[in-house]
Design an enzyme around this catalytic site. Structure first.
Site, mmCIF file in Angstrom:
data_model
loop_
_atom_site.group_PDB
_atom_site.id
_atom_site.type_symbol
_atom_site.label_atom_id
_atom_site.label_comp_id
_atom_site.label_asym_id
_atom_site.label_seq_id
_atom_site.Cartn_x
_atom_site.Cartn_y
_atom_site.Cartn_z
ATOM 1 N N GLY A 176 0.828 -1.212 0.000
ATOM 2 C CA GLY A 176 0.000 0.000 0.000
ATOM 3 C C GLY A 176 0.856 1.253 0.000
ATOM 4 N N ARG A 213 4.074 5.768 2.036
ATOM 5 C CA ARG A 213 4.637 7.108 2.219
ATOM 6 C C ARG A 213 4.156 8.077 1.147
ATOM 7 N NH1 ARG A 213 10.939 6.450 0.424
ATOM 8 N NH2 ARG A 213 10.647 4.824 -1.134
ATOM 9 N N GLY A 267 7.617 6.537 6.535
ATOM 10 C CA GLY A 267 6.746 7.393 5.724
ATOM 11 C C GLY A 267 7.482 8.504 4.990
ATOM 12 N N ASP A 290 3.943 -4.467 -7.582
ATOM 13 C CA ASP A 290 3.376 -3.239 -7.016
ATOM 14 C C ASP A 290 4.034 -1.999 -7.614
ATOM 15 O OD1 ASP A 290 5.560 -4.438 -5.400
ATOM 16 O OD2 ASP A 290 5.480 -2.541 -4.329
ATOM 17 N N ASP A 345 7.520 4.655 -9.853
ATOM 18 C CA ASP A 345 8.332 4.310 -8.680
ATOM 19 C C ASP A 345 9.824 4.231 -8.991
ATOM 20 O OD1 ASP A 345 6.129 4.379 -7.128
ATOM 21 O OD2 ASP A 345 6.367 2.382 -6.276
#
Ligand code: AMP
Ligand code: MG
Length: 486
Positions: free
Chosen positions: A91, A94, A123, A253, A263
């Site tokens: 999930g 951050r 985070g 992910d 990412d």
């Protein structure tokens, strides 16, 4: 006051999916924020007033310190396979989604504090990785490669513990959607089929409406979605391989349902060409080595297919929907490589010609970007020596060149060089260039980041006087260790 205040008109977007998909929460403020860089181009695409972007309010808002009027921030839940192993729930640990603008762009703050999905993490994101993400997002866009974008990167003196103490930063990133393969895997693994269907329907309605149309004629919209995601992913991977981009952490992910590069962590643009190159120092097995990327993408699509299976209903149909990736990738890849060679139309022997070249480049560990740029100049202006000098095995190179020249002679004269100079970039975000800009940024000098942003936004232009940014990497570049730590 500024004409755009509140600066962004929001629409429900992802939030409309309902609370099973996310937790609403606010970013955690950071002390004494400062600007590192902002992309005027992204600001324009969001309709943001440049005056607002220069304001203290914008600085505070894009660091997560003050809410933007009308925004209802949230962190989404997803799961995924990491390094080939099911990792369960992950999930947004951050990243906090501020919302979706009326023009259909989601704005997310990465490094904005802990969320229910942070697990052991703090985070936060550190300055170096945030600058890398900011610059690479914009570099990919400049190269014409689908990617999440970056509006801004801001810093704070707040300490962040990694291998050593570093400082915090926040990237405001922008994309039509940040939904990942892992979002689908999450609900499939939990047998939450209603949520899985709601997610798939949302993605089809918003981003793949053609799948619904196709459904009317041919049956299964979810199989069409899988097929369409596969095709976009094939196009993306072809572009990565052609430009020499190594992602580094192709976990499910980190795979965008829209086929965007997403990412940015331990990524790298190749220096010397080594097909087996591993850019991520945490990847001891080389799972995500450069030449493995197209296969890994297929493996990840397979996971997506498995997640969509309860909706598709038939294994046979799901497998059939995965097939197009396997033909589309090589076709797209060869198309891109042909363009790099200045070959406008396809001929029988092109793949073999390319294969011989790649062997030569790998054998001599020739610099990927410099080779292609010099070859482009050779075709455009006839300067052969700069290309030839890159090879230790001159005879083998000369032989290849002979075949290449014969092939090139069948192209329309004068067009090939132009095509090549628009296809083979002069500037890519090499590790050492990012590293030098980061070192200056740590001393609060952001000139290096600014210069790179300018060059990388138009990487096919010559940018006279900036050849230092287009040269060979220094010796120390091969010792830069980039890992998952960010
Ligand atoms: P990544 O390897 O960056 O794609 O991250 C994998 C997962 O770890 C995602 O769920 C991230 O949100 C989470 N994560 C990574 N770093 C942190 C951090 N510093 N704090 C909280 N969560 C993190
Ligand atoms: Mg990730």
């Amino acid at each position: 006051m500024h004409p755009l205040r509140p600066p962004i008109p929001w629409q429900p977007g992802f939030a409309a999916l309902g609370p099973a998909f996310y937790t609403e929460l606010r970013p955690t403020p950071l002390p004494e924020p400062y600007w590192i860089a902002a992309s005027a181009d992204v600001a324009r695409s969001l309709g943001l007033d440049p005056h607002w972007l220069a304001s203290d309010e914008a600085l505070q808002a894009l660091t997560g310190n003050v809410p933007l009027p009308g925004s209802r921030p949230l962190a989404s839940v997803y799961s995924g396979h990491q390094f080939g192993v099911w990792a369960g729930q992950l999930g947004d640990g951050r990243a906090i989604l501020l919302g979706e603008t009326a023009s259909g762009q989601e704005v997310q703050l990465k490094g904005a504090g802990r969320t229910p999905y942070s697990r052991m993490g703090d985070g936060r994101a550190v300055l170096r990785s945030s600058i890398r993400e900011f610059l690479c997002s914009e570099a990919m866009h400049g190269l014409g490669i689908p990617s999440t974008r970056a509006l801004s990167v801001t810093g704070s003196p707040a300490p962040v513990q990694r291998e050593e103490i570093e400082t915090a930063a926040v990237v405001a990133r922008v994309a039509p959607s940040f939904i990942r393969f892992g979002h689908f895997e999450h609900f499939a693994a939990r047998r939450q089929i209603d949520e899985l269907r709601r997610l798939a329907d949302y993605v089809i309605e918003r981003y793949y409406p053609e799948c619904r149309t196709a459904d009317a004629q041919a049956g299964n919209a979810y199989a069409h979605l899988l097929r369409a995601v596969g095709e976009r992913t094939a196009c993306l991977l072809a572009q990565w391989q052609a430009v020499g981009f190594c992602h580094g952490v192709m976990n499910t992910d980190n795979m965008s349902i829209l086929g965007l590069t997403i990412d940015y962590g331990p990524f790298q643009f190749l220096d010397a060409f080594d097909p087996r190159h591993i850019c991520n120092h945490s990847d001891s097995q080389g799972r995500y080595a450069f030449d493995q990327q197209p296969n890994v993408a297929y493996w990840n699509l397979f996971c997506l297919g498995q997640a969509l299976l309860p909706l598709i209903g038939s294994e046979e149909q799901a497998l059939a929907a995965l097939e197009p990736y396997r033909s589309r990738f090589p076709q797209e890849y060869l198309g891109r490589m042909r363009a790099k060679l200045g070959l406008a139309d396809a001929q029988e022997g092109d793949a073999a010609l390319l294969d011989r070249l790649l062997r030569l480049l790998a054998g001599g560990r020739v610099d990927w970007t410099i080779f292609w740029r010099r070859l482009s100049h050779y075709v455009a202006d006839g300067a052969l020596e700069p290309v030839r000098d890159l090879f230790a095995e001159r005879d083998a190179f000369d032989q290849w060149m002979l075949s290449y020249s014969e092939r090139l002679a069948q192209e329309v004269a004068g067009l090939a060089g132009d095509l090549m100079l628009k296809t083979n970039p002069k500037f890519v975000l090499r590790n050492h260039l990012g590293e030098l800009a980061i070192r200056r940024a740590k001393l609060l000098d952001f000139g290096g980041v600014d210069t790179l942003l300018k060059l990388l936004a138009s990487p096919f232009d010559e940018h006279p006087g900036q050849d230092d940014y287009a040269g060979f990497p220094p010796d120390w570049a091969s010792r830069i260790e980039i890992s998952c730590s960010s």
